[in-house]
Scaffold this active site. Structure first.
Site, mmCIF file in Angstrom:
data_model
loop_
_atom_site.group_PDB
_atom_site.id
_atom_site.type_symbol
_atom_site.label_atom_id
_atom_site.label_comp_id
_atom_site.label_asym_id
_atom_site.label_seq_id
_atom_site.Cartn_x
_atom_site.Cartn_y
_atom_site.Cartn_z
ATOM 1 N N SER A 222 0.842 -1.197 0.000
ATOM 2 C CA SER A 222 0.000 0.000 0.000
ATOM 3 C C SER A 222 0.883 1.255 0.000
ATOM 4 O O SER A 222 1.713 1.416 -0.882
ATOM 5 C CB SER A 222 -0.942 -0.057 1.212
ATOM 6 O OG SER A 222 -1.999 0.854 1.091
ATOM 7 N N ASP A 449 -8.646 -3.891 -6.339
ATOM 8 C CA ASP A 449 -8.141 -3.363 -5.073
ATOM 9 C C ASP A 449 -8.846 -2.042 -4.781
ATOM 10 O O ASP A 449 -8.817 -1.123 -5.598
ATOM 11 C CB ASP A 449 -6.628 -3.139 -5.178
ATOM 12 C CG ASP A 449 -5.969 -2.796 -3.853
ATOM 13 O OD1 ASP A 449 -6.553 -1.996 -3.095
ATOM 14 O OD2 ASP A 449 -4.879 -3.314 -3.575
ATOM 15 N N HIS A 477 -7.244 -5.920 -0.935
ATOM 16 C CA HIS A 477 -6.129 -4.982 -0.940
ATOM 17 C C HIS A 477 -4.815 -5.731 -0.819
ATOM 18 O O HIS A 477 -4.576 -6.437 0.164
ATOM 19 C CB HIS A 477 -6.303 -4.014 0.234
ATOM 20 C CG HIS A 477 -5.286 -2.924 0.301
ATOM 21 N ND1 HIS A 477 -4.864 -2.220 -0.813
ATOM 22 C CD2 HIS A 477 -4.612 -2.392 1.358
ATOM 23 C CE1 HIS A 477 -3.981 -1.314 -0.442
ATOM 24 N NE2 HIS A 477 -3.803 -1.405 0.860
#
Length: 508
Positions: A222, A449, A477
């Protein structure tokens, strides 16, 4: 939901709560000169320091504290102390080096992620040949954390209406953002101008040297991909094996990032809704996704007018319910829990969605919050100029955000106003990140995502001079460690052998 997977999900998306460092025993690592890395003279004291490892109070882990300049432009102007932890390679096989990990956020505790997941949940062959290492970024968790609000103040902040319907509610939301920003300045004014991603990337290079590694090996998820890409752009010759999972696009301004995420969460909700309407216990109907979206919006509207009880003093408001739903979009394994929580809220029991919102915010039952959301705002508002400078700008953007997501658009647009009154001027700007001359870097993107839309991974892989794109066709994710043997094998091979997957490889 499997407890290990739930831990991993929130760790990657938001950071995990870790254990405090305690105990003491000593050792040291080579100085920067031992790695062959040239450093500026004024930084030599930092590259030449020794890490004194001690027991963490968590079996199998060691901890240490490293120093970095508070301000790299004025290295003699004071230090920040950063918390480091590691679990040494277990063998068998020849040790490759250190593998630094970061779970994202920004604001996620890397040490918590290491101790709670990475050093015990990463594939055994990787743990056998790497020391798995983490450093809490400056301003995060154990590393001089940014603090903004008390627990009670944060409770009030999380309940403020983020879909204002009139001037009074707009003023209340603006005041809440002002109170948050002023609290950060009051409580953390010294560190607040120095928690940028560039500064944290430079801290990582000091740690690389202190660990005795000529190259940085790294897995970032991320926001951790933005951090890793920034490192590669600053120090391309020192790039080892970098995995950037759930990639961000460094070339985007804040408004585009917020709008793209809005569309990402809408796509994730559509996947949830398509699955939900097939289930006998779906609380949003059993016909089509359009009806499911209508039912969810109705729940939000009802809660806006009349919050429901939760079994404690806090009620489930529209804002908390929305946060609970968003939290479940990070991992499809949370969907059954979300169905049950929505059904509960429809019956007047908001405890399920409140619990999911609390997990997202890292709120403990005692009412204490981690500093995740404080650090998140501090880093984001320093890295990029605000998406909206004032409420009128947010209002003008509402149609675009509602087009991106009929369910979440209004809330996401108004939430993007949070940096508008930030007390420190942004130091970062959107820019292409090429890292010219770096070794091959693996960029991983998941097609549905919610938090880091797939097109961001495509963009980053294209920008990086040595980027190679690995695609996971699925929900949730990030991709590494989520159950795809194809993804895990490709990344493990790269980490263990240095051979990246073929650019454009797709997995499901």
């Amino acid at each position: 939901m499997d407890s290990r997977r739930l831990l991993r999900t929130f760790a990657t998306a938001l950071g995990t709560a870790g254990l405090l460092v305690s105990g003491c025993s000593g050792s040291s690592a080579p100085s920067a000169s031992a790695t062959g890395s040239a450093v500026a003279e004024e930084l030599e004291p930092y590259y030449g320091q020794k890490l004194r490892w001690r027991d963490c109070g968590v079996e199998g882990f060691q901890c240490a504290t490293m120093k970095a300049p508070l301000d790299y432009a004025k290295p003699d102007g004071g230090d920040v102390k950063l918390a480091v932890s590691r679990k040494k390679a277990t063998g068998p096989g020849k040790r490759i080096g250190s593998l630094l990990v970061n779970p994202g956020g920004p604001g996620g505790s890397a040490v918590g992620y290491l101790q709670g997941y990475a050093a015990i949940g990463y594939p055994a062959p990787v743990r056998a040949r790497y020391d798995i290492v983490a450093v809490d970024p400056r301003g995060v968790a154990r590393s001089e954390p940014v603090t903004c609000l008390t627990g009670k103040e944060m409770d009030a902040y999380t309940q403020v209406d983020q879909t204002p319907d009139d001037k009074g509610e707009i003023d209340a939301l603006s005041k809440a953002f002002d109170t948050f920003a002023n609290g950060c300045e009051k409580r953390s004014g010294k560190v607040l101008p120095h928690v940028s991603t560039v500064e944290t990337a430079r801290d990582m290079d000091i740690l690389r040297a202190l660990l005795g590694d000529e190259k940085l090996h790294y897995v970032g998820a991320s926001y951790g991909t933005f951090l890793g890409a920034t490192y590669a752009d600053l120090f391309p010759a020192r790039v080892g094996r970098l995995v950037l999972d759930g990639a961000m696009d460094p070339s985007l301004p804040a408004i585009d990032i917020n709008r793209d995420q809005t569309a990402g969460f809408e796509a994730a909700f559509q996947s949830f809704a398509a699955d939900c309407v097939k289930q006998a216990d779906c609380p949003l109907g059993t016909t089509n996704t359009s009806d499911a979206a209508t039912e969810l919006k109705k729940l939000f509207t009802d809660l806006d007018s009349a919050p429901v009880k939760t079994g404690e003093t806090r009620q489930l408001t529209e804002s908390l319910a929305t946060t609970g739903v968003i939290a479940a979009m990070y991992d499809e394994a949370a969907w059954p829990q979300l169905r049950e929580a929505i059904a509960g809220a429809q019956r007047g029991d908001g405890s399920g969605l409140l619990a999911m919102a609390d997990s997202y915010y890292e709120r403990e039952p005692s009412g204490k919050y981690s500093n995740l959301m404080f650090a998140n705002a501090a880093v984001n508002c320093l890295d990029l100029a605000p998406a909206f400078a004032d409420p009128s700008a947010a209002e003008k953007a509402l149609p675009d955000f509602e087009k991106a997501s009929p369910v979440f658009g209004r809330g996401f647009a108004w939430a993007a106003l949070n940096c508008g009154s930030w007390p420190v001027e942004a130091t970062g700007t959107p820019r292409r990140t090429e890292a010219a001359g770096a070794a091959p870097i693996v960029v991983v993107g998941t097609t549905r995502d919610p938090a880091t839309p797939y097109k961001w991974a495509e963009a980053l892989a294209d920008q990086l001079s040595s980027g190679t794109l690995l695609t996971y066709e699925g929900d949730g994710h990030t991709a590494y460690g989520r159950g795809s043997d194809c993804v895990d094998t490709a990344i493990n091979t790269y980490l263990l052998e240095g051979t990246p997957p073929k650019n454009g490889k797709k997995c499901s």
